[in-house]
Design an enzyme around this catalytic site. Structure first.
Site, PDB file in Angstrom:
ATOM      1  N   SER A  43       0.671  -1.235   0.055  1.00  0.00           N
ATOM      2  CA  SER A  43      -0.160   0.003   0.072  1.00  0.00           C
ATOM      3  C   SER A  43       0.927   1.103  -0.007  1.00  0.00           C
ATOM      4  CB  SER A  43      -0.966   0.211   0.891  1.00  0.00           C
ATOM      5  OG  SER A  43      -0.213  -0.181   2.526  1.00  0.00           O
ATOM      6  N   ASP A 336      -3.887   7.401   8.368  1.00  0.00           N
ATOM      7  CA  ASP A 336      -5.056   6.472   8.964  1.00  0.00           C
ATOM      8  C   ASP A 336      -4.212   5.730  10.136  1.00  0.00           C
ATOM      9  OD1 ASP A 336      -3.697   4.406   7.803  1.00  0.00           O
ATOM     10  OD2 ASP A 336      -5.333   4.133   6.197  1.00  0.00           O
ATOM     11  N   HIS A 339      -1.009   4.062   7.811  1.00  0.00           N
ATOM     12  CA  HIS A 339      -0.413   4.595   6.584  1.00  0.00           C
ATOM     13  C   HIS A 339       0.011   6.022   6.864  1.00  0.00           C
ATOM     14  CE1 HIS A 339      -2.716   1.526   4.704  1.00  0.00           C
ATOM     15  NE2 HIS A 339      -1.725   1.130   4.236  1.00  0.00           N
TER      16      HIS A 339
END
Ligand code: NAG
Ligand code: NAG
Ligand code: NAG
Ligand code: NAG
Length: 361
Positions: A43, A336, A339
């Site tokens: 990610s 978040d 991340h």
């Protein structure tokens, strides 16, 4: 990079010399003809491949992309751009790196590089199965398919493009977060050295495969301080008796990351000697993030122990839907519970441009 105040006071001349050297390096890099960025991993570098596959681990919804151009939620796991977007634009390639699975890729997107990365993936094939993301092996297969498409667009310039491309690989955290520390009853918990070898063996053979296809310039990110990721701190608290609750980085997990990183660095150094005409550089995410955590004000951060979305303690991906996010994400290290924010990614990109890319040109 931020520098210690005392050192600044004591050694202004040295500091200035370093600064000037760094500026010269920055100015030099775009002229070195980096042809493309080709991106693999999780990610941290997925610009939205997960939008096109069947997985719960998606971020193509609000509040993701809140600070992105046109405020679009592209599938990037942040409020704005990723490190690779900043690199592509600083190198004069394209303003953004596209996901390979985007059906609208133009010839020019193919020539300037794409990302094969998939949020939730790891170096252990099994880690990617947990999140139904695209495992590294499949990312490599897509890369080989991409070579065929590039050949049609670029003809006999294809080999030049690949050999002058920078390969960015950022992966490994999910193998620790989900497989080692997560709920899966994996053997790795009891035998970390063997598991490190499995992960690094897979990484090594991935880079070898990219080299066989003509790749020559590689940058590989190490693990961040995993024990300081907000979600990890929250999970640790949930496992403790109430009277011991204290929110702080989990030292054992940080030690695991450091141990992995030192093996990784040794592996990359030996790979560079072994692979003909190759340059392989390590990106020290651990030190960079540690510096952000210990000297947050140097980066404009006010909050580092939780994310901007929701409580910031647990939420990521779909759990961020319908929750209130903080006002100004640039004051946060984390967007978040897992991340980094665009602001943190920008600082990492600046480091890569100044201190990592010069090593592989
Ligand atoms: C960089 O590319 C340009 C145009 O493609 C070319 O004219 C120039 O010679 C190249 N420079 C280097 C250092 O390879
Ligand atoms: C990796 O996992 C996929 C399924 O997710 C499987 O088809 C493939 O054979 C596995 N490869 C290896 C080398 O374990
Ligand atoms: C668990 O451990 C084994 C090695 O013992 C490994 O091959 C497997 O892929 C691991 N991962 C998961 C997610 O189960
Ligand atoms: C391939 O290279 C030759 C010269 O080396 C050039 O004349 C020709 O146009 C090139 N073909 C393509 C498709 O780029």
């Amino acid at each position: 990079m931020a520098r210690n105040q005392a050192q600044l006071g004591l050694f202004p001349a040295i500091f200035l010399a370093i600064l000037m050297f760094e500026c010269m390096v920055v100015a030099a890099s775009p002229s070195q003809n980096i042809s493309a960025l080709l991106v693999f991993g999780d990610s941290t570098v997925d610009p939205g491949n997960n939008d096109y596959i069947s997985t719960f681990f998606k971020s193509n919804h609000v509040p993701y992309g809140r600070d992105f151009p046109d405020h679009t939620a592209t599938g990037r796991f942040s409020n704005g751009k990723l490190v690779t977007d900043f690199l592509a634009s600083a190198l004069g390639l394209e303003p953004l790196v596209r996901p390979y699975l985007d059906p609208g890729l133009t010839d020019s997107n193919l020539e300037s590089g794409v990302s094969f990365a998939s949020a939730g993936s790891g170096l252990d094939n099994g880690t990617s199965s947990i999140s139904s993301s695209i495992p590294m092996l499949k990312q490599l297969a897509y890369f080989e398919e991409y070579l065929g498409r590039l050949q049609k667009v670029a003809g006999n310039r294809t080999q030049d493009i690949i050999s002058n491309a920078v390969f960015v690989i950022s992966v490994g955290s999910n193998d620790y977060i989900w497989t080692v520390y997560g709920v899966s009853g994996n053997d790795s918990k009891g035998n970390l050295p063997d598991y490190q070898n499995l992960l690094l063996g897979n990484l090594r053979s991935s880079i070898q495969r990219l080299h066989e296809a003509g790749g020559r310039k590689f940058t590989v990110a190490g693990l961040p301080p995993i024990g300081c990721i907000p979600l990890q701190m929250t999970l640790a608290i949930l496992q403790k008796p109430v009277e011991l609750v204290e929110r702080k980085c989990i030292e054992t997990q940080n030690e695991d990351a450091k141990a992995y990183n030192s093996k990784l660095q040794a592996m990359l150094a030996s790979l560079q000697t072994e692979l003909l005409e190759s340059k392989v550089a390590y990106v020290d995410l651990y030190s960079l993030l540690m510096d952000m955590l210990t000297n947050p004000h140097n980066y404009g951060f006010e909050v580092t122990s939780r994310g901007c979305c929701g409580t910031g303690l647990m939420e990521a991906g779909p759990l961020c839907i319908g929750v209130v996010a903080c006002q100004d994400a640039s004051k946060f290290l984390f967007w978040d519970a897992i991340h980094p924010t665009e602001a943190a990614y920008k600082a990492i990109a600046d480091h890569v441009l100044q201190s990592v890319l010069p090593l592989i040109l």
